[in-house]
Design a protein around this motif. Structure first.
Motif, PDB file in Angstrom:
ATOM      1  N   ALA A  23       0.847  -1.199   0.000  1.00  0.00           N
ATOM      2  CA  ALA A  23       0.000   0.000   0.000  1.00  0.00           C
ATOM      3  C   ALA A  23       0.883   1.250   0.000  1.00  0.00           C
ATOM      4  O   ALA A  23       0.682   2.178  -0.798  1.00  0.00           O
ATOM      5  CB  ALA A  23      -0.924  -0.002   1.211  1.00  0.00           C
ATOM      6  N   SER A  24       1.899   1.255   0.865  1.00  0.00           N
ATOM      7  CA  SER A  24       2.834   2.387   0.898  1.00  0.00           C
ATOM      8  C   SER A  24       3.670   2.457  -0.372  1.00  0.00           C
ATOM      9  O   SER A  24       3.985   3.548  -0.868  1.00  0.00           O
ATOM     10  CB  SER A  24       3.770   2.270   2.105  1.00  0.00           C
ATOM     11  OG  SER A  24       3.041   2.397   3.310  1.00  0.00           O
ATOM     12  N   ARG A  27       1.655   4.070  -3.123  1.00  0.00           N
ATOM     13  CA  ARG A  27       1.579   5.515  -2.871  1.00  0.00           C
ATOM     14  C   ARG A  27       2.891   6.208  -3.260  1.00  0.00           C
ATOM     15  O   ARG A  27       2.884   7.289  -3.856  1.00  0.00           O
ATOM     16  CB  ARG A  27       1.271   5.792  -1.398  1.00  0.00           C
ATOM     17  CG  ARG A  27      -0.172   5.512  -1.010  1.00  0.00           C
ATOM     18  CD  ARG A  27      -0.412   5.832   0.463  1.00  0.00           C
ATOM     19  NE  ARG A  27      -0.227   7.251   0.725  1.00  0.00           N
ATOM     20  CZ  ARG A  27      -1.203   8.149   0.647  1.00  0.00           C
ATOM     21  NH1 ARG A  27      -2.415   7.770   0.299  1.00  0.00           N
ATOM     22  NH2 ARG A  27      -0.971   9.412   0.914  1.00  0.00           N
ATOM     23  N   SER A  28       4.023   5.583  -2.938  1.00  0.00           N
ATOM     24  CA  SER A  28       5.324   6.175  -3.262  1.00  0.00           C
ATOM     25  C   SER A  28       5.542   6.241  -4.766  1.00  0.00           C
ATOM     26  O   SER A  28       6.088   7.226  -5.284  1.00  0.00           O
ATOM     27  CB  SER A  28       6.449   5.376  -2.602  1.00  0.00           C
ATOM     28  OG  SER A  28       6.363   5.455  -1.196  1.00  0.00           O
ATOM     29  N   ILE A  30       3.158   6.379  -7.084  1.00  0.00           N
ATOM     30  CA  ILE A  30       2.241   7.401  -7.592  1.00  0.00           C
ATOM     31  C   ILE A  30       2.801   8.794  -7.309  1.00  0.00           C
ATOM     32  O   ILE A  30       2.757   9.690  -8.164  1.00  0.00           O
ATOM     33  CB  ILE A  30       0.847   7.247  -6.954  1.00  0.00           C
ATOM     34  CG1 ILE A  30       0.196   5.916  -7.365  1.00  0.00           C
ATOM     35  CG2 ILE A  30      -0.053   8.429  -7.310  1.00  0.00           C
ATOM     36  CD1 ILE A  30      -0.261   5.843  -8.786  1.00  0.00           C
ATOM     37  N   LYS A  31       3.353   8.987  -6.115  1.00  0.00           N
ATOM     38  CA  LYS A  31       3.933  10.287  -5.743  1.00  0.00           C
ATOM     39  C   LYS A  31       5.090  10.644  -6.667  1.00  0.00           C
ATOM     40  O   LYS A  31       5.324  11.827  -6.974  1.00  0.00           O
ATOM     41  CB  LYS A  31       4.392  10.244  -4.294  1.00  0.00           C
ATOM     42  CG  LYS A  31       4.843  11.597  -3.761  1.00  0.00           C
ATOM     43  CD  LYS A  31       5.196  11.510  -2.285  1.00  0.00           C
ATOM     44  CE  LYS A  31       5.652  12.868  -1.748  1.00  0.00           C
ATOM     45  NZ  LYS A  31       6.005  12.799  -0.306  1.00  0.00           N
ATOM     46  N   THR A  52      -7.827  -2.179  -1.530  1.00  0.00           N
ATOM     47  CA  THR A  52      -6.855  -1.187  -1.051  1.00  0.00           C
ATOM     48  C   THR A  52      -5.934  -0.735  -2.176  1.00  0.00           C
ATOM     49  O   THR A  52      -5.734   0.461  -2.416  1.00  0.00           O
ATOM     50  CB  THR A  52      -6.018  -1.772   0.101  1.00  0.00           C
ATOM     51  OG1 THR A  52      -6.876  -2.080   1.193  1.00  0.00           O
ATOM     52  CG2 THR A  52      -4.937  -0.798   0.555  1.00  0.00           C
ATOM     53  N   THR A  55      -7.736   1.194  -4.981  1.00  0.00           N
ATOM     54  CA  THR A  55      -8.038   2.573  -4.581  1.00  0.00           C
ATOM     55  C   THR A  55      -6.805   3.453  -4.684  1.00  0.00           C
ATOM     56  O   THR A  55      -6.862   4.576  -5.192  1.00  0.00           O
ATOM     57  CB  THR A  55      -8.571   2.602  -3.136  1.00  0.00           C
ATOM     58  OG1 THR A  55      -9.753   1.796  -3.060  1.00  0.00           O
ATOM     59  CG2 THR A  55      -8.910   4.021  -2.707  1.00  0.00           C
ATOM     60  N   LEU A  56      -5.667   2.927  -4.221  1.00  0.00           N
ATOM     61  CA  LEU A  56      -4.442   3.721  -4.233  1.00  0.00           C
ATOM     62  C   LEU A  56      -3.869   3.906  -5.634  1.00  0.00           C
ATOM     63  O   LEU A  56      -3.346   4.964  -5.975  1.00  0.00           O
ATOM     64  CB  LEU A  56      -3.397   3.069  -3.324  1.00  0.00           C
ATOM     65  CG  LEU A  56      -3.728   3.075  -1.829  1.00  0.00           C
ATOM     66  CD1 LEU A  56      -2.738   2.212  -1.058  1.00  0.00           C
ATOM     67  CD2 LEU A  56      -3.712   4.494  -1.285  1.00  0.00           C
ATOM     68  N   SER A  57      -3.973   2.861  -6.465  1.00  0.00           N
ATOM     69  CA  SER A  57      -3.401   2.932  -7.822  1.00  0.00           C
ATOM     70  C   SER A  57      -4.348   3.569  -8.822  1.00  0.00           C
ATOM     71  O   SER A  57      -3.939   3.948  -9.918  1.00  0.00           O
ATOM     72  CB  SER A  57      -3.034   1.529  -8.316  1.00  0.00           C
ATOM     73  OG  SER A  57      -4.207   0.746  -8.523  1.00  0.00           O
ATOM     74  N   LYS A  58      -5.645   3.670  -8.421  1.00  0.00           N
ATOM     75  CA  LYS A  58      -6.688   4.202  -9.308  1.00  0.00           C
ATOM     76  C   LYS A  58      -6.840   3.352 -10.572  1.00  0.00           C
ATOM     77  O   LYS A  58      -7.204   3.839 -11.640  1.00  0.00           O
ATOM     78  CB  LYS A  58      -6.412   5.666  -9.676  1.00  0.00           C
ATOM     79  CG  LYS A  58      -6.362   6.601  -8.468  1.00  0.00           C
ATOM     80  CD  LYS A  58      -6.068   8.036  -8.866  1.00  0.00           C
ATOM     81  CE  LYS A  58      -6.100   8.977  -7.661  1.00  0.00           C
ATOM     82  NZ  LYS A  58      -5.131   8.625  -6.616  1.00  0.00           N
TER      83      LYS A  58
END
Length: 404
Positions: A23-24, A27-28, A30-31, A52, A55-58
């Motif tokens: 999950a982290s 996010r990293s 994507i950032k 999860t 949602t984070l990766s879209k």
């Protein structure tokens, strides 16, 4: 801007406790600007949910070849998934998944995607310390690296078994840093330093008025962005411009006058491998600058001008091993004038454009250039966007270093 910006990363998640870190990791990524698609092994869903990561990766998360509950569902094409990716990252890569990768076992969607990969594949092992050091695991590491897969070494620390040692999956931020560094080092201009001038100069008449030109700086900024995207460290000395830089490898040095640009260039010149003079520098400046605004009075008004320092010629005089590129904007006798400029200013290459060519010159999104090298080899190019002209110029730099 990260080297991952705009890149497509397929993240493969296998079934180990370290899957909770993905999950982290998503996010990293994507950032950093990456587009992320997640493919999970069925076992990995026991540790982190597809919802999860979706949602984070879209993006939808895939784990099966098709949805068994929907007879009309199309299959998830592992070949398309593999071809979509610029990079595949398998993290965590368990001992089981690594063994299957090394030996060509293909019993789930992730492994089928891996075996279809045409892009670089990175894997981040995660397992207990005895498993990590087992001869079969070490042999699988060697096999995968012989296939040109890139291993992101495990870290030492507390493990799920309660033991402490090597085998812990690298932390998400360290994985992203590893990817960025490895990708950057493979770029053709990695380690090169390039000085680029861009935009106009403004030569003050008084505190309000100045002598300038119509240059927007776009050509120089496009060259800077292209060079930085290919690994170079860029010093961009820019006159007044509304253009933006979007790469952290570009050091923007803002100047106003020709004298300020001259000083900034000479401060950096000894450090660089390449210098590109794309700025439209004023040839003349007012000899005397009024300290107060000049009032409108007489019907006629004259300004005495004096020459500015010739930045490009001074760089040519001091040139040691630098690859020096100049620009020439001509209106007549274009080729002959450009050849004279090559000799006079000790250039390796000149980029000639003519105001007689439709779509070229200041304020245009396009340019039509002719390359002339110091052997007077002439290479005309068709009308292109300035971004594409920048690509052609940077390719000349890459060719120069390949042929050295």
């Amino acid at each position: 801007m990260s080297v991952l910006n705009g890149k497509k990363v397929l993240l493969g998640v296998s079934g180990g406790i370290a899957a909770y870190k993905t999950a982290s990791l998503v996010r990293s990524l994507i950032k950093a600007g990456a587009h992320v698609q997640v493919v999970m092994t069925p076992a990995s869903k026991d540790f982190v949910t597809p919802l999860t990561l979706s949602t984070l990766s879209k993006n939808p998360v895939f784990s099966e070849f098709y949805n068994k509950d929907d007879e009309n569902e199309q299959w998830n094409n592992h070949v398309e998934l593999a071809l979509w990716a610029d990079y595949i990252l398998i993290a965590p890569a368990t001992a089981n998944t690594l063994s299957k990768m090394a030996n060509g076992v293909c019993d789930n969607l992730l492994l089928a995607t891996y075996l279809s990969a045409k892009c670089p594949v990175y894997f981040a092992p995660a397992m207990d310390l005895d498993m990590y050091k087992h001869p079969t695991t070490l042999d699988n590491f060697k096999k995968l690296e012989s296939y040109k897969n890139i291993m992101i070494p495990a870290e030492s620390g507390e493990l799920a078994s309660g033991l402490s040692g090597e085998g812990r999956m690298a932390e998400p931020e360290n994985i992203v840093s590893f990817l960025e560094k490895h990708i950057l080092e493979a770029l053709p201009l990695y380690g090169k330093k390039i000085l680029i001038t861009a935009g106009p100069t403004y030569e003050a008449i008084d505190p309000v008025r100045f002598i300038g030109n119509h240059s927007t700086g776009k050509m120089g900024y496009d060259i800077a962005n292209e060079a930085a995207n290919l690994g170079a460290k860029v010093y961009l000395v820019s006159g007044p411009s509304h253009q933006k830089v979007n790469n952290r490898s570009i050091e923007l040095i803002k100047v106003t006058s020709a004298e300020e640009m001259y000083q900034a260039c000479h401060e950096k010149y000894a450090l660089v491998d390449v210098a590109i003079a794309a700025a439209a520098v004023a040839d003349y400046k007012p000899k005397n600058v009024a300290q107060q605004k000049i009032k409108k009075s007489d019907a006629a008004f004259s300004i005495e001008l004096e020459k500015t320092k010739d930045i490009l010629q001074s760089l040519g005089t001091q040139k040691k091993n630098q690859f020096l590129i100049g620009f020439a904007l001509e209106t007549e006798n274009e080729i002959e004038n450009a050849k004279l400029k090559i000799q006079k200013k000790n250039l390796n290459l000149i980029v000639l454009n003519s105001l007689n060519d439709k779509g070229a010159g200041f304020g245009q999104p396009t340019n039509k250039v002719t390359f002339i090298d110091n052997n007077f080899q002439i290479e005309p190019k068709e009308l292109k966007s300035k971004e594409d002209v920048a690509v052609d110029i940077v390719e000349k730099i890459i060719s120069h270093f390949k042929n050295k």
